[in-house]
Design an enzyme around this catalytic site. Structure first.
Site, mmCIF file in Angstrom:
data_model
loop_
_atom_site.group_PDB
_atom_site.id
_atom_site.type_symbol
_atom_site.label_atom_id
_atom_site.label_comp_id
_atom_site.label_asym_id
_atom_site.label_seq_id
_atom_site.Cartn_x
_atom_site.Cartn_y
_atom_site.Cartn_z
ATOM 1 N N ARG A 276 -4.625 64.495 -16.962
ATOM 2 C CA ARG A 276 -4.608 65.731 -18.038
ATOM 3 C C ARG A 276 -4.717 66.898 -17.616
ATOM 4 O O ARG A 276 -4.697 68.093 -18.963
ATOM 5 C CB ARG A 276 -6.772 65.985 -17.377
ATOM 6 C CG ARG A 276 -7.046 66.043 -16.406
ATOM 7 C CD ARG A 276 -7.715 65.431 -15.908
ATOM 8 N NE ARG A 276 -7.973 63.456 -15.819
ATOM 9 C CZ ARG A 276 -9.394 62.977 -15.777
ATOM 10 N NH1 ARG A 276 -10.661 64.188 -15.510
ATOM 11 N NH2 ARG A 276 -9.265 61.831 -15.742
ATOM 12 N N LYS B 235 -2.147 56.459 -3.741
ATOM 13 C CA LYS B 235 -2.705 55.142 -4.276
ATOM 14 C C LYS B 235 -2.756 54.618 -4.030
ATOM 15 O O LYS B 235 -2.160 54.687 -2.590
ATOM 16 C CB LYS B 235 -2.048 55.141 -5.562
ATOM 17 C CG LYS B 235 -2.612 55.823 -7.173
ATOM 18 C CD LYS B 235 -1.863 54.827 -8.366
ATOM 19 C CE LYS B 235 -2.367 56.235 -9.422
ATOM 20 N NZ LYS B 235 -3.659 55.932 -10.653
HETATM 21 N N1 BES Z 1 -2.031 57.395 -14.506
HETATM 22 C C1 BES Z 1 -3.730 56.591 -13.997
HETATM 23 C C2 BES Z 1 -4.245 55.803 -15.126
HETATM 24 C C3 BES Z 1 -4.159 54.798 -15.164
HETATM 25 C C4 BES Z 1 -4.870 53.753 -14.288
HETATM 26 C C5 BES Z 1 -3.003 54.454 -15.805
HETATM 27 C C6 BES Z 1 -4.102 51.948 -14.480
HETATM 28 C C7 BES Z 1 -3.087 52.635 -15.779
HETATM 29 C C8 BES Z 1 -2.911 51.517 -15.295
HETATM 30 C C9 BES Z 1 -4.305 58.320 -13.710
HETATM 31 O O1 BES Z 1 -3.160 59.623 -13.293
HETATM 32 C C10 BES Z 1 -5.540 58.857 -12.755
HETATM 33 O O2 BES Z 1 -4.708 58.202 -11.728
HETATM 34 N N2 BES Z 1 -6.394 58.315 -13.313
HETATM 35 C C11 BES Z 1 -7.835 58.315 -11.879
HETATM 36 C C12 BES Z 1 -9.154 59.440 -12.439
HETATM 37 C C13 BES Z 1 -9.809 59.579 -11.468
HETATM 38 C C14 BES Z 1 -9.001 59.834 -10.546
HETATM 39 C C15 BES Z 1 -10.759 60.898 -12.391
HETATM 40 C C16 BES Z 1 -7.844 57.164 -12.402
HETATM 41 O O3 BES Z 1 -8.422 56.216 -13.253
HETATM 42 O O4 BES Z 1 -8.462 56.778 -11.342
HETATM 43 ZN ZN ZN Z 2 -2.769 59.135 -11.375
#
Ligand code: BES
Ligand code: ZN
Ligand code: ZN
Length: 473
Positions: A327, A253
């Protein structure tokens, strides 16, 4: 903290709920403009005529719209304001038509939940001098005893879930989370089984296992069961996403995106709080709480984009983005939950950042194809004062985006609709004969300010809805 339904004479601040049309005849409050004192959530502290204590006018908004959720919210604001003035013995009643006016059981529960939420702070790591003294007592004048007790149980379950979620990744990791689960089960008399990384791999839970393998702390699977004393009306499974820290893995991230990712275990923490409430409320249903705990980290052992994984149900998944790990962890846990043949499965997860783009920060997404379960959850959410918005998963073209090139499925799709795609992906791992709901709380699980019933940090959003739903069965 003590909950009372009578004034104990030691009240420091006597709160009185007033409405926008409340006529003040008992004392000399000079209204600037009609309605100003009663504005929803407005708290006005005034000294009593006697000079002995303080009274507070607690704005309840429009009288006709006043409901459980409003009472919960304004009680939290009232308690928060009083706490800021270091007052720890509080009471609340209705003003004027207040003579003899009672709070119903549901209202008493909502007020107790609001009182605990308004007093909540995660301050265990602060110097003692920075801590507010605990709320000593909260009296609801004309409150219902059973309602107050129910609200206490729910409010404490929420504080428990928030405390666990607010702990940082260097304190709560898959191993320490599992230890907390054993302690909670021992206290409540729940069945508790913990699987280690070897057992997870041997069970074929490769999707869960692979997400955990880039971390120095191995994954754990926690399965708690609450069984009632008497006859069992229903069996329900609550599944929580338990990523104790989400760095994104190799698809790491950004420095902004990584902030607060300790709360990616919100779903698992909410599951724990729901188990606590179900046991203490002695609900007549069997509740299975299951969470796969992993830390998503990048190192030489980490899973990578392009990896093909065979999940426990036999389906193969092509990894596109190691940051879409939630997921994968949920997939195998949903397969496991299906094997229990419950009457319903509900999972709670901070799954997709797109939930915020779609709905904003105050509404969670509901993905559910079973109309009865969806209606029951929506009704529970309305009572709980939490917002759920249902999305359909019937768009076949969108679904086609999840077809893999070298595997049965790919982890994400190029066509947008991320929150729906998250639900569609998870659907592949649930027995289609079992009613199932997925609640995406990515936008609502964490707040960086105090407002209403929420305090900076974890919100435990959807916990009250789930307890309300379980209580309705
Ligand atoms: N944990 C994150 C989602 C999230 C984002 C929770 C902000 C709380 C606050 C999740 O694992 C994630 O990173 N999802 C990605 C999915 C994408 C790569 C398909 C996202 O939301 O960008
Ligand atoms: Zn994630
Ligand atoms: Zn995540």
């Amino acid at each position: 903290m003590r909950f009372l339904n009578f004034p104990d004479g030691e009240t420091q601040v006597r709160g009185e709920i007033v409405f926008e049309d409340t006529f003040f005849d008992k004392f000399s409050v000079k209204c600037g403009a009609p309605g100003v004192w009663g504005r929803k959530g407005k708290i006005s502290l005034i000294f009593d005529e006697s000079g002995k204590g303080m009274r507070a006018l607690v704005g309840g908004g429009e009288r006709a719209k006043f409901s459980g959720p409003t009472l919960r919210e304004v009680t939290a604001e009232f308690v928060r304001t009083c706490r800021a003035h270091s007052c720890s013995r509080l009471s609340l009643e209705f003003y004027n038509d207040g003579k003899g006016q009672k709070f119903s059981r549901a209202a008493s529960s909502a007020a107790a939940e609001g009182a605990l939420a308004g007093a909540y702070r995660f301050d265990k790591y602060l110097e003692n001098s920075d801590k507010a003294p605990p709320l000593e007592s909260f009296a609801l004048i004309g409150g219902d005893e059973e309602g107050l007790e129910r609200g206490r149980i729910i409010g404490e379950a929420e504080s428990y879930a928030k405390d666990l979620c607010n702990e940082p990744g260097n304190v709560v990791n898959p191993l320490t989370f599992a230890f907390v689960a054993t302690k909670l089960s021992a206290r409540l008399g729940l069945d508790c089984s913990i699987s280690d990384e070897r057992e997870i791999a041997e069970a074929g839970m490769n999707a869960l296992w692979c997400v955990g393998k880039g971390s120095a702390t191995p994954p754990r699977l926690v399965h708690l069961v609450y069984r009632p004393q008497g006859p069992v009306r229903k069996r329900i499974a609550i599944v929580g996403k338990g990523v104790t820290f989400d760095s994104g893995g190799l698809c790491i991230k950004t420095r902004e995106g990584i902030k607060t990712m300790k709360h990616d275990k919100s779903g698992a923490c909410i599951m724990m709080g729901v188990m606590k409430a179900a046991a203490e409320l002695k609900l007549p249903i069997e509740v299975n709480g299951i969470a796969g705990l992993v830390e998503n980290m990048p190192d030489g052992g980490a899973y990578r984009p392009d990896d093909i994984i065979r999940a426990m149900n036999g389906k193969t998944i092509e990894v596109l983005n190691t940051d879409a790990e939630g997921r994968l962890t949920l997939a195998d846990v949903l397969t496991l939950a299906s094997k229990l043949e419950p009457d319903a499965i509900i999972d709670v997860a901070t799954l997709t950042g797109t939930a915020k783009a779609a709905l904003g920060s105050y509404t969670a997404a509901l993905l559910c194809e079973d109309d009865d379960l969806s209606a029951a959850l929506s009704a529970s959410a309305a009572i709980a004062g939490e917002r759920l918005h249902r999305f359909e998963m019937d768009d076949e073209r969108l679904r086609n985006g999840l077809k893999g090139i070298h595997a049965d499925l790919r982890q994400s799709s190029p066509d947008g609709g991320g929150t729906i795609i998250g639900g569609m992906f998870l659907r592949e791992f649930v027995d289609p004969s079992i009613p199932w709901a997925h609640i995406d709380i990515a936008a609502t699980a964490w707040y960086d300010k105090n407002f209403g019933v929420y305090s900076t940090g974890s919100s435990a959003y959807s916990l009250r809805t789930l307890v309300e739903y379980l209580s309705s069965l």
